[in-house]
Design a protein around this motif. Structure first.
Motif, PDB file in Angstrom:
ATOM      1  N   PHE A 200      -9.334   1.528  11.282  1.00  0.00           N
ATOM      2  CA  PHE A 200      -8.086   2.292  11.284  1.00  0.00           C
ATOM      3  C   PHE A 200      -6.949   1.458  10.708  1.00  0.00           C
ATOM      4  O   PHE A 200      -6.212   1.911   9.827  1.00  0.00           O
ATOM      5  CB  PHE A 200      -7.750   2.739  12.706  1.00  0.00           C
ATOM      6  N   PHE A 201      -6.804   0.213  11.180  1.00  0.00           N
ATOM      7  CA  PHE A 201      -5.726  -0.650  10.689  1.00  0.00           C
ATOM      8  C   PHE A 201      -5.944  -1.029   9.221  1.00  0.00           C
ATOM      9  O   PHE A 201      -4.984  -1.140   8.454  1.00  0.00           O
ATOM     10  CB  PHE A 201      -5.605  -1.907  11.550  1.00  0.00           C
ATOM     11  N   GLN A 202      -7.196  -1.215   8.826  1.00  0.00           N
ATOM     12  CA  GLN A 202      -7.482  -1.542   7.421  1.00  0.00           C
ATOM     13  C   GLN A 202      -7.050  -0.403   6.507  1.00  0.00           C
ATOM     14  O   GLN A 202      -6.465  -0.629   5.446  1.00  0.00           O
ATOM     15  CB  GLN A 202      -8.980  -1.828   7.237  1.00  0.00           C
ATOM     16  N   GLU A 203      -7.328   0.827   6.947  1.00  0.00           N
ATOM     17  CA  GLU A 203      -7.002   1.984   6.118  1.00  0.00           C
ATOM     18  C   GLU A 203      -5.517   2.347   6.184  1.00  0.00           C
ATOM     19  O   GLU A 203      -5.001   3.039   5.310  1.00  0.00           O
ATOM     20  CB  GLU A 203      -7.880   3.179   6.515  1.00  0.00           C
ATOM     21  N   CYS A 204      -4.821   1.857   7.233  1.00  0.00           N
ATOM     22  CA  CYS A 204      -3.367   2.069   7.315  1.00  0.00           C
ATOM     23  C   CYS A 204      -2.650   1.318   6.192  1.00  0.00           C
ATOM     24  O   CYS A 204      -1.581   1.738   5.744  1.00  0.00           O
ATOM     25  CB  CYS A 204      -2.829   1.551   8.656  1.00  0.00           C
ATOM     26  N   ASP A 205      -3.219   0.195   5.783  1.00  0.00           N
ATOM     27  CA  ASP A 205      -2.626  -0.619   4.723  1.00  0.00           C
ATOM     28  C   ASP A 205      -2.931   0.027   3.381  1.00  0.00           C
ATOM     29  O   ASP A 205      -3.811  -0.402   2.641  1.00  0.00           O
ATOM     30  CB  ASP A 205      -3.200  -2.043   4.809  1.00  0.00           C
ATOM     31  N   GLY A 206      -2.186   1.079   3.070  1.00  0.00           N
ATOM     32  CA  GLY A 206      -2.450   1.906   1.894  1.00  0.00           C
ATOM     33  C   GLY A 206      -2.444   1.146   0.582  1.00  0.00           C
ATOM     34  O   GLY A 206      -3.283   1.400  -0.290  1.00  0.00           O
ATOM     35  N   ASP A 207      -1.509   0.182   0.405  1.00  0.00           N
ATOM     36  CA  ASP A 207      -1.431  -0.557  -0.857  1.00  0.00           C
ATOM     37  C   ASP A 207      -2.250  -1.847  -0.827  1.00  0.00           C
ATOM     38  O   ASP A 207      -2.206  -2.646  -1.779  1.00  0.00           O
ATOM     39  CB  ASP A 207       0.024  -0.867  -1.228  1.00  0.00           C
ATOM     40  N   GLN A 208      -2.988  -2.065   0.282  1.00  0.00           N
ATOM     41  CA  GLN A 208      -3.891  -3.213   0.409  1.00  0.00           C
ATOM     42  C   GLN A 208      -3.197  -4.556   0.150  1.00  0.00           C
ATOM     43  O   GLN A 208      -3.769  -5.454  -0.483  1.00  0.00           O
ATOM     44  CB  GLN A 208      -5.078  -3.063  -0.553  1.00  0.00           C
ATOM     45  N   ASN A 209      -1.958  -4.708   0.673  1.00  0.00           N
ATOM     46  CA  ASN A 209      -1.239  -5.984   0.499  1.00  0.00           C
ATOM     47  C   ASN A 209      -1.282  -6.837   1.766  1.00  0.00           C
ATOM     48  O   ASN A 209      -0.525  -7.786   1.922  1.00  0.00           O
ATOM     49  CB  ASN A 209       0.212  -5.725   0.077  1.00  0.00           C
ATOM     50  N   LYS A 210      -2.168  -6.452   2.706  1.00  0.00           N
ATOM     51  CA  LYS A 210      -2.360  -7.163   3.984  1.00  0.00           C
ATOM     52  C   LYS A 210      -1.131  -7.077   4.898  1.00  0.00           C
ATOM     53  O   LYS A 210      -0.975  -7.874   5.820  1.00  0.00           O
ATOM     54  CB  LYS A 210      -2.746  -8.637   3.750  1.00  0.00           C
ATOM     55  N   LEU A 211      -0.259  -6.102   4.619  1.00  0.00           N
ATOM     56  CA  LEU A 211       0.905  -5.839   5.470  1.00  0.00           C
ATOM     57  C   LEU A 211       0.983  -4.327   5.713  1.00  0.00           C
ATOM     58  O   LEU A 211       0.743  -3.541   4.797  1.00  0.00           O
ATOM     59  CB  LEU A 211       2.206  -6.304   4.798  1.00  0.00           C
ATOM     60  N   ILE A 212       1.317  -3.941   6.948  1.00  0.00           N
ATOM     61  CA  ILE A 212       1.488  -2.518   7.237  1.00  0.00           C
ATOM     62  C   ILE A 212       2.977  -2.258   7.444  1.00  0.00           C
ATOM     63  O   ILE A 212       3.579  -2.743   8.399  1.00  0.00           O
ATOM     64  CB  ILE A 212       0.692  -2.097   8.492  1.00  0.00           C
ATOM     65  N   ALA A 213       3.562  -1.505   6.518  1.00  0.00           N
ATOM     66  CA  ALA A 213       4.974  -1.149   6.611  1.00  0.00           C
ATOM     67  C   ALA A 213       5.134   0.009   7.599  1.00  0.00           C
ATOM     68  O   ALA A 213       4.170   0.716   7.911  1.00  0.00           O
ATOM     69  CB  ALA A 213       5.507  -0.747   5.246  1.00  0.00           C
ATOM     70  N   LEU A 214       6.352   0.195   8.100  1.00  0.00           N
ATOM     71  CA  LEU A 214       6.622   1.270   9.063  1.00  0.00           C
ATOM     72  C   LEU A 214       6.204   2.621   8.496  1.00  0.00           C
ATOM     73  O   LEU A 214       5.637   3.450   9.207  1.00  0.00           O
ATOM     74  CB  LEU A 214       8.111   1.275   9.440  1.00  0.00           C
ATOM     75  N   LYS A 215       6.468   2.835   7.198  1.00  0.00           N
ATOM     76  CA  LYS A 215       6.114   4.115   6.574  1.00  0.00           C
ATOM     77  C   LYS A 215       4.589   4.309   6.581  1.00  0.00           C
ATOM     78  O   LYS A 215       4.099   5.415   6.852  1.00  0.00           O
ATOM     79  CB  LYS A 215       6.647   4.142   5.138  1.00  0.00           C
ATOM     80  N   GLU A 216       3.832   3.243   6.293  1.00  0.00           N
ATOM     81  CA  GLU A 216       2.365   3.318   6.307  1.00  0.00           C
ATOM     82  C   GLU A 216       1.855   3.577   7.730  1.00  0.00           C
ATOM     83  O   GLU A 216       0.932   4.360   7.944  1.00  0.00           O
ATOM     84  CB  GLU A 216       1.764   2.006   5.774  1.00  0.00           C
ATOM     85  N   TRP A 217       2.454   2.894   8.699  1.00  0.00           N
ATOM     86  CA  TRP A 217       2.078   3.050  10.115  1.00  0.00           C
ATOM     87  C   TRP A 217       2.261   4.496  10.558  1.00  0.00           C
ATOM     88  O   TRP A 217       1.379   5.098  11.159  1.00  0.00           O
ATOM     89  CB  TRP A 217       2.936   2.107  10.946  1.00  0.00           C
ATOM     90  N   CYS A 218       3.436   5.061  10.255  1.00  0.00           N
ATOM     91  CA  CYS A 218       3.722   6.448  10.655  1.00  0.00           C
ATOM     92  C   CYS A 218       2.784   7.423   9.946  1.00  0.00           C
ATOM     93  O   CYS A 218       2.321   8.388  10.554  1.00  0.00           O
ATOM     94  CB  CYS A 218       5.178   6.790  10.356  1.00  0.00           C
ATOM     95  N   HIS A 219       2.518   7.169   8.674  1.00  0.00           N
ATOM     96  CA  HIS A 219       1.608   8.042   7.922  1.00  0.00           C
ATOM     97  C   HIS A 219       0.226   8.078   8.583  1.00  0.00           C
ATOM     98  O   HIS A 219      -0.401   9.143   8.682  1.00  0.00           O
ATOM     99  CB  HIS A 219       1.493   7.553   6.475  1.00  0.00           C
ATOM    100  N   CYS A 220      -0.242   6.928   9.054  1.00  0.00           N
ATOM    101  CA  CYS A 220      -1.545   6.843   9.732  1.00  0.00           C
ATOM    102  C   CYS A 220      -1.601   7.706  10.975  1.00  0.00           C
ATOM    103  O   CYS A 220      -2.657   8.223  11.330  1.00  0.00           O
ATOM    104  CB  CYS A 220      -1.831   5.391  10.135  1.00  0.00           C
ATOM    105  N   PHE A 221      -0.477   7.814  11.654  1.00  0.00           N
ATOM    106  CA  PHE A 221      -0.424   8.572  12.904  1.00  0.00           C
ATOM    107  C   PHE A 221       0.022  10.013  12.690  1.00  0.00           C
ATOM    108  O   PHE A 221       0.225  10.760  13.654  1.00  0.00           O
ATOM    109  CB  PHE A 221       0.519   7.887  13.895  1.00  0.00           C
ATOM    110  N   GLY A 222       0.220  10.401  11.441  1.00  0.00           N
ATOM    111  CA  GLY A 222       0.615  11.773  11.151  1.00  0.00           C
ATOM    112  C   GLY A 222       2.089  12.067  11.407  1.00  0.00           C
ATOM    113  O   GLY A 222       2.477  13.225  11.512  1.00  0.00           O
ATOM    114  N   ILE A 223       2.913  11.015  11.487  1.00  0.00           N
ATOM    115  CA  ILE A 223       4.353  11.189  11.713  1.00  0.00           C
ATOM    116  C   ILE A 223       5.029  11.305  10.336  1.00  0.00           C
ATOM    117  O   ILE A 223       4.902  10.419   9.496  1.00  0.00           O
ATOM    118  CB  ILE A 223       4.957  10.006  12.503  1.00  0.00           C
ATOM    119  N   LYS A 224       5.762  12.369  10.151  1.00  0.00           N
ATOM    120  CA  LYS A 224       6.302  12.673   8.815  1.00  0.00           C
ATOM    121  C   LYS A 224       7.567  11.881   8.476  1.00  0.00           C
ATOM    122  O   LYS A 224       7.668  11.265   7.449  1.00  0.00           O
ATOM    123  CB  LYS A 224       6.574  14.173   8.697  1.00  0.00           C
ATOM    124  N   GLU A 225       8.554  11.914   9.389  1.00  0.00           N
ATOM    125  CA  GLU A 225       9.815  11.276   9.007  1.00  0.00           C
ATOM    126  C   GLU A 225       9.731   9.768   9.108  1.00  0.00           C
ATOM    127  O   GLU A 225       8.985   9.243   9.917  1.00  0.00           O
ATOM    128  CB  GLU A 225      10.982  11.785   9.874  1.00  0.00           C
TER     129      GLU A 225
END
Length: 225
Positions: A200-225
């Motif tokens: 789950f955390f690996q796929e949250c890192d959408g740009d594969q830069n080894k960092l999860i930004a707040l926008k990526e984190w929210c996207h993983c959980f289905g949070i829009k804003e």
């Protein structure tokens, strides 16, 4: 004592040389204090260590080697068989995780009633609105369909818990980005129960830069804003 206020990173201990100058040296794994069975941890080398002292002491002694770079804390508890996470399971994972985060905040809020402790005043005011919502699900194991229906119907109740968990993890430094080491405490404690959390955390890192930004984190959980 020259080592009194001298701090070393994990896996190292302070040692004063013959001139009384403090230095950080690798912790001898054999000299780590004894631990209970429930304090055992599993390393990424699939080896059970008596505790984090032994694990990080071993990692320090391997510093500069490929094995040392690859050795990390994988999860809490003795090593065991972790089943592969299927596509279906990883798709369902955010539903349970969102519900779990919401219930944690509910428990913190209830614990703070009468005495302040876990949450700040600002956090309590946000959680209060969720807590008072009579449509909230009681904490227990729920069917995926029910969790999905509740998320769609009471979407606003899940937004803050997801944001809250991100900011709880974003500490070293606070930069709206989650590193591997910042995620590690949450991931390591959940792997034995939630085998999909690593994927789950690996796929949250959408740009594969080894960092999860707040926008990526929210996207993983289905949070829009």
């Amino acid at each position: 004592d020259p080592c009194r206020n001298f701090h070393c990173k994990r896996g190292k201990v302070c040692h004063a040389d013959k001139h009384g100058k403090p230095n950080c040296v690798c912790q001898d794994p054999a000299a780590c204090p004894p631990t209970k069975d429930y304090e055992h941890v599993c390393g990424t080398d699939n080896k059970t260590y008596d505790g984090t002292c032994q694990l990080f002491g071993t990692k320090c002694q391997l510093e500069g080697t490929k094995m040392g770079r690859q050795l990390h804390l994988d999860y809490m508890g003795s090593c065991k068989y972790i089943p592969r996470c299927t596509d279906y399971e990883v798709d369902q994972f955010p539903l349970r995780m969102r519900d779990w985060l919401k219930n944690i905040l509910m428990q913190y809020y209830e614990g703070d009633l009468g005495t302040s402790g876990f949450l700040t005043e600002k956090q309590r005011s946000k959680v209060k609105k969720i807590y008072q919502n009579d449509k909230r699900l009681l904490a227990s194991d729920h069917a995926v369909e029910l969790l999905l229906h509740d998320f769609e119907k009471n979407y606003h109740m899940y937004v803050y818990p997801v944001h809250w968990q991100f900011h709880q993890l974003d500490q070293h430094p606070v930069d709206r980005l989650l590193t591997h080491s910042e995620i590690a405490p949450l991931r390591a404690s959940l792997v034995p129960m939630e085998h999909c959390i690593t994927r789950f955390f690996q796929e949250c890192d959408g740009d594969q830069n080894k960092l999860i930004a707040l926008k990526e984190w929210c996207h993983c959980f289905g949070i829009k804003e």
